[in-house]
Design a protein around this motif. Sequence first.
Motif, PDB file in Angstrom:
ATOM      1  N   ASN A 267      24.528  46.991  12.871  1.00 48.98           N
ATOM      2  CA  ASN A 267      23.617  47.881  13.584  1.00 48.98           C
ATOM      3  C   ASN A 267      22.455  48.265  12.661  1.00 48.98           C
ATOM      4  O   ASN A 267      22.331  47.757  11.546  1.00 48.98           O
ATOM      5  CB  ASN A 267      24.362  49.111  14.115  1.00 48.98           C
ATOM      6  CG  ASN A 267      25.010  49.931  13.000  1.00 48.98           C
ATOM      7  OD1 ASN A 267      24.602  49.863  11.838  1.00 48.98           O
ATOM      8  ND2 ASN A 267      26.013  50.726  13.352  1.00 48.98           N
ATOM      9  N   ALA A 268      21.615  49.166  13.108  1.00 48.85           N
ATOM     10  CA  ALA A 268      20.402  49.489  12.352  1.00 48.85           C
ATOM     11  C   ALA A 268      20.724  50.045  10.970  1.00 48.85           C
ATOM     12  O   ALA A 268      20.100  49.675   9.976  1.00 48.85           O
ATOM     13  CB  ALA A 268      19.553  50.486  13.147  1.00 48.85           C
ATOM     14  N   LYS A 269      21.703  50.940  10.881  1.00 50.55           N
ATOM     15  CA  LYS A 269      22.032  51.556   9.593  1.00 50.55           C
ATOM     16  C   LYS A 269      22.664  50.552   8.637  1.00 50.55           C
ATOM     17  O   LYS A 269      22.373  50.547   7.443  1.00 50.55           O
ATOM     18  CB  LYS A 269      22.962  52.748   9.825  1.00 50.55           C
ATOM     19  CG  LYS A 269      23.147  53.630   8.605  1.00 50.55           C
ATOM     20  CD  LYS A 269      23.890  54.916   8.957  1.00 50.55           C
ATOM     21  CE  LYS A 269      22.981  55.906   9.644  1.00 50.55           C
ATOM     22  NZ  LYS A 269      23.626  57.231   9.825  1.00 50.55           N
ATOM     23  N   VAL A 270      23.536  49.665   9.169  1.00 46.81           N
ATOM     24  CA  VAL A 270      24.141  48.622   8.336  1.00 46.81           C
ATOM     25  C   VAL A 270      23.080  47.636   7.880  1.00 46.81           C
ATOM     26  O   VAL A 270      23.064  47.194   6.735  1.00 46.81           O
ATOM     27  CB  VAL A 270      25.274  47.902   9.100  1.00 46.81           C
ATOM     28  CG1 VAL A 270      25.825  46.740   8.273  1.00 46.81           C
ATOM     29  CG2 VAL A 270      26.392  48.873   9.459  1.00 46.81           C
ATOM     30  N   SER A 271      22.164  47.286   8.791  1.00 47.99           N
ATOM     31  CA  SER A 271      21.072  46.371   8.462  1.00 47.99           C
ATOM     32  C   SER A 271      20.219  46.921   7.322  1.00 47.99           C
ATOM     33  O   SER A 271      19.881  46.206   6.374  1.00 47.99           O
ATOM     34  CB  SER A 271      20.200  46.140   9.700  1.00 47.99           C
ATOM     35  OG  SER A 271      19.028  45.436   9.375  1.00 47.99           O
ATOM     36  N   GLU A 272      19.889  48.194   7.394  1.00 49.52           N
ATOM     37  CA  GLU A 272      19.093  48.835   6.341  1.00 49.52           C
ATOM     38  C   GLU A 272      19.826  48.817   5.008  1.00 49.52           C
ATOM     39  O   GLU A 272      19.233  48.524   3.958  1.00 49.52           O
ATOM     40  CB  GLU A 272      18.795  50.284   6.750  1.00 49.52           C
ATOM     41  CG  GLU A 272      18.117  51.101   5.673  1.00 49.52           C
ATOM     42  CD  GLU A 272      18.120  52.599   5.984  1.00 49.52           C
ATOM     43  OE1 GLU A 272      17.584  53.367   5.158  1.00 49.52           O
ATOM     44  OE2 GLU A 272      18.682  53.005   7.020  1.00 49.52           O
ATOM     45  N   THR A 273      21.128  49.109   5.045  1.00 49.38           N
ATOM     46  CA  THR A 273      21.897  49.220   3.815  1.00 49.38           C
ATOM     47  C   THR A 273      22.165  47.859   3.177  1.00 49.38           C
ATOM     48  O   THR A 273      22.039  47.688   1.968  1.00 49.38           O
ATOM     49  CB  THR A 273      23.236  49.925   4.093  1.00 49.38           C
ATOM     50  OG1 THR A 273      22.977  51.181   4.729  1.00 49.38           O
ATOM     51  CG2 THR A 273      24.006  50.171   2.810  1.00 49.38           C
ATOM     52  N   ARG A 274      22.513  46.882   4.002  1.00 51.72           N
ATOM     53  CA  ARG A 274      22.845  45.552   3.479  1.00 51.72           C
ATOM     54  C   ARG A 274      21.603  44.691   3.242  1.00 51.72           C
ATOM     55  O   ARG A 274      21.697  43.636   2.627  1.00 51.72           O
ATOM     56  CB  ARG A 274      23.771  44.820   4.457  1.00 51.72           C
ATOM     57  CG  ARG A 274      25.187  45.373   4.470  1.00 51.72           C
ATOM     58  CD  ARG A 274      26.128  44.409   5.182  1.00 51.72           C
ATOM     59  NE  ARG A 274      27.506  44.868   5.091  1.00 51.72           N
ATOM     60  CZ  ARG A 274      28.533  44.097   4.749  1.00 51.72           C
ATOM     61  NH1 ARG A 274      28.330  42.828   4.438  1.00 51.72           N
ATOM     62  NH2 ARG A 274      29.751  44.583   4.705  1.00 51.72           N
ATOM     63  N   MET A 275      20.500  45.096   3.791  1.00 51.14           N
ATOM     64  CA  MET A 275      19.251  44.335   3.684  1.00 51.14           C
ATOM     65  C   MET A 275      19.393  42.961   4.345  1.00 51.14           C
ATOM     66  O   MET A 275      19.043  41.920   3.787  1.00 51.14           O
ATOM     67  CB  MET A 275      18.807  44.192   2.222  1.00 51.14           C
ATOM     68  CG  MET A 275      18.577  45.517   1.522  1.00 51.14           C
ATOM     69  SD  MET A 275      17.810  45.421  -0.118  1.00 51.14           S
ATOM     70  CE  MET A 275      18.945  44.388  -1.011  1.00 51.14           C
ATOM     71  N   VAL A 276      19.942  42.965   5.554  1.00 49.60           N
ATOM     72  CA  VAL A 276      20.047  41.759   6.363  1.00 49.60           C
ATOM     73  C   VAL A 276      19.461  42.063   7.738  1.00 49.60           C
ATOM     74  O   VAL A 276      19.421  43.225   8.158  1.00 49.60           O
ATOM     75  CB  VAL A 276      21.515  41.296   6.508  1.00 49.60           C
ATOM     76  CG1 VAL A 276      22.087  40.908   5.154  1.00 49.60           C
ATOM     77  CG2 VAL A 276      22.382  42.361   7.164  1.00 49.60           C
ATOM     78  N   PRO A 277      18.993  41.043   8.475  1.00 48.25           N
ATOM     79  CA  PRO A 277      18.393  41.287   9.791  1.00 48.25           C
ATOM     80  C   PRO A 277      19.379  41.913  10.768  1.00 48.25           C
ATOM     81  O   PRO A 277      20.580  41.619  10.732  1.00 48.25           O
ATOM     82  CB  PRO A 277      17.980  39.876  10.246  1.00 48.25           C
ATOM     83  CG  PRO A 277      17.838  39.090   8.990  1.00 48.25           C
ATOM     84  CD  PRO A 277      18.881  39.634   8.069  1.00 48.25           C
ATOM     85  N   LEU A 278      18.872  42.765  11.612  1.00 51.95           N
ATOM     86  CA  LEU A 278      19.673  43.428  12.640  1.00 51.95           C
ATOM     87  C   LEU A 278      20.354  42.386  13.529  1.00 51.95           C
ATOM     88  O   LEU A 278      19.722  41.469  14.031  1.00 51.95           O
ATOM     89  CB  LEU A 278      18.772  44.329  13.496  1.00 51.95           C
ATOM     90  CG  LEU A 278      19.442  45.151  14.589  1.00 51.95           C
ATOM     91  CD1 LEU A 278      20.348  46.202  13.981  1.00 51.95           C
ATOM     92  CD2 LEU A 278      18.394  45.809  15.480  1.00 51.95           C
ATOM     93  N   GLY A 279      21.672  42.517  13.687  1.00 51.73           N
ATOM     94  CA  GLY A 279      22.412  41.640  14.585  1.00 51.73           C
ATOM     95  C   GLY A 279      22.765  40.273  14.029  1.00 51.73           C
ATOM     96  O   GLY A 279      23.417  39.476  14.707  1.00 51.73           O
ATOM     97  N   SER A 280      22.367  39.970  12.792  1.00 51.76           N
ATOM     98  CA  SER A 280      22.683  38.658  12.223  1.00 51.76           C
ATOM     99  C   SER A 280      23.983  38.724  11.439  1.00 51.76           C
ATOM    100  O   SER A 280      24.350  39.775  10.899  1.00 51.76           O
ATOM    101  CB  SER A 280      21.559  38.187  11.297  1.00 51.76           C
ATOM    102  OG  SER A 280      21.478  39.015  10.161  1.00 51.76           O
ATOM    103  N   ASP A 281      24.698  37.606  11.347  1.00 52.89           N
ATOM    104  CA  ASP A 281      25.936  37.561  10.578  1.00 52.89           C
ATOM    105  C   ASP A 281      25.625  37.733   9.093  1.00 52.89           C
ATOM    106  O   ASP A 281      24.637  37.191   8.587  1.00 52.89           O
ATOM    107  CB  ASP A 281      26.646  36.224  10.779  1.00 52.89           C
ATOM    108  CG  ASP A 281      27.278  36.106  12.158  1.00 52.89           C
ATOM    109  OD1 ASP A 281      27.064  37.012  12.978  1.00 52.89           O
ATOM    110  OD2 ASP A 281      27.967  35.108  12.413  1.00 52.89           O
ATOM    111  N   ALA A 282      26.464  38.493   8.402  1.00 54.99           N
ATOM    112  CA  ALA A 282      26.345  38.641   6.945  1.00 54.99           C
ATOM    113  C   ALA A 282      27.468  37.823   6.314  1.00 54.99           C
ATOM    114  O   ALA A 282      28.632  38.224   6.346  1.00 54.99           O
ATOM    115  CB  ALA A 282      26.453  40.112   6.542  1.00 54.99           C
TER     116      ALA A 282
END
Length: 508
Positions: A267-282
């Motif tokens: 989600n948006a907060k995880v995307s910001e923290t992990r520095m990966v695109p929103l909704g993409s697999d990490a």
Amino acid sequence: MLLTPINRNYHDFKIDRDKDLCINCKVCVRQCSYQAHYWDENRKKVMHDNSKCVGCHRCEALCPTAALNIRQNDSEFRTNALWRPVFIKNIYKQADTGGVLLTGMGSPVDIPIYYDKLLLDASQVTNPSIDPLREPMELRTFLGAKPDRLEFEKGKDGKPILKTKLTPQIQLETPLMFSAMSFGSINFNLHIAMARAATKLGICYNTGEGGLHPSLYMYGKNTIVQVASGRFGVHRDYLNAGAAIEIKIGQGAKPGIGGHLPGEKINAKVSETRMVPLGSDAISPAPHHDIYSIEDLLQLIYALKEASEYRLPVSVKIAAVHNAAAIASGVVRAGADIVVIDGMRGGTGAAPGMIRDNVGIPVELALAAVDQRLRDEGIRHRASIVAASGHRCSADVVKAIALGADAVYIATAALLAVGCTLCARCYTGKCPWGIATNDAELAKRQNPEVAEQKLINLIQAWSHEIQEMLGGMGLNSIESLRGNRDKLRAVGLSQAEMDILGVKHAGK
């Protein structure tokens, strides 16, 4: 071509609904994130689909009339010692899907739990026990490299002053820490709870490989920041935000493979923290692509020390494998201040079931082997050892320390404290207890203040029990127990097992 699912009726759990007690209030419908319960409009009553039940027991726990009972499905296959039901069901599932079977939490397979085969010594007449309620009992632990020797000089008042410059240390008020569980694999409310609980307890929690949200930097003195193969959320401010830096080489639940956080959890907060695109697999690769030797690891260790201006100890986490002792020796010689050993019973948010249940070794064997190897090589003081992997109670912690650990990581026990029921479906993101999910509505089921207090209660309870066990052994500090295997006795183990653990059989 449509494939009829063979395994449709071979589900693991069965929902028993007492028709006399059920009032069709729909609480179970609202609480079940897997839609095992549903409202049948034609029949005007709540129904259920057994094949969707994962055994989380949330509906049973919250049913206002106690009308529900979740139990193992009593349907049985023909008895066959080779083809046990788990293998038959797995083949049915893979024949239907053609995919790898994922699972969560720790391994449930029947491998030896060596903690259960070890008993603690107790003091009697000639070595009296100590009462921790009336006498001092020291649980404070320092993690980090220790000097070869200490040098003192006389101060102006005649008292000795330490001349030796000590390397950075983590100070723990009790030898327990919350293990690596990344933001994304568990939700933000739980990270807040762990950060606050660790701060109040005077211990540390580990960010896992998901980075650290900026709002949690304020808890940095009690935070261990992790650098894993995906390098998610890793930058200079992150490295300097914590009390220590941990390089994750391996994980006990999935040695030798990487990680995968599905896009639906980003989600948006995880995307910001992990520095990966929103909704993409990490996706974390299996190896660190800049580490293929001990020399490469040394470069990363000192790069991280340089980035943190040598203020923070650097830890290296490895999975418990057959040659863990030799690996740990190389890790210490490469400059690691702390070695973390994660055994095969360690938890996970997602792992292939075949890897989780068939790769790696129990942490007890690796821990004892590593401690002994470092002692034999005269370098045990150059690094602390932390044991991770399915520690279930304070007695496990005490036994781990006697086998050679300085401190113990707990993760699954912490999740159980806030409601987890080990349904092992963490990878779906639908955790009914609001733990392993980033669904906004499900996450609300974890109140960070309530979770914080439960975690504090757990650590305090275990700490009291550790003090009682130390006192019963005639010891007044946790330091006196570290690697003191003479305080352990084995029951029902082979000579080879006792040799690796470095313990005697009970009665000797």
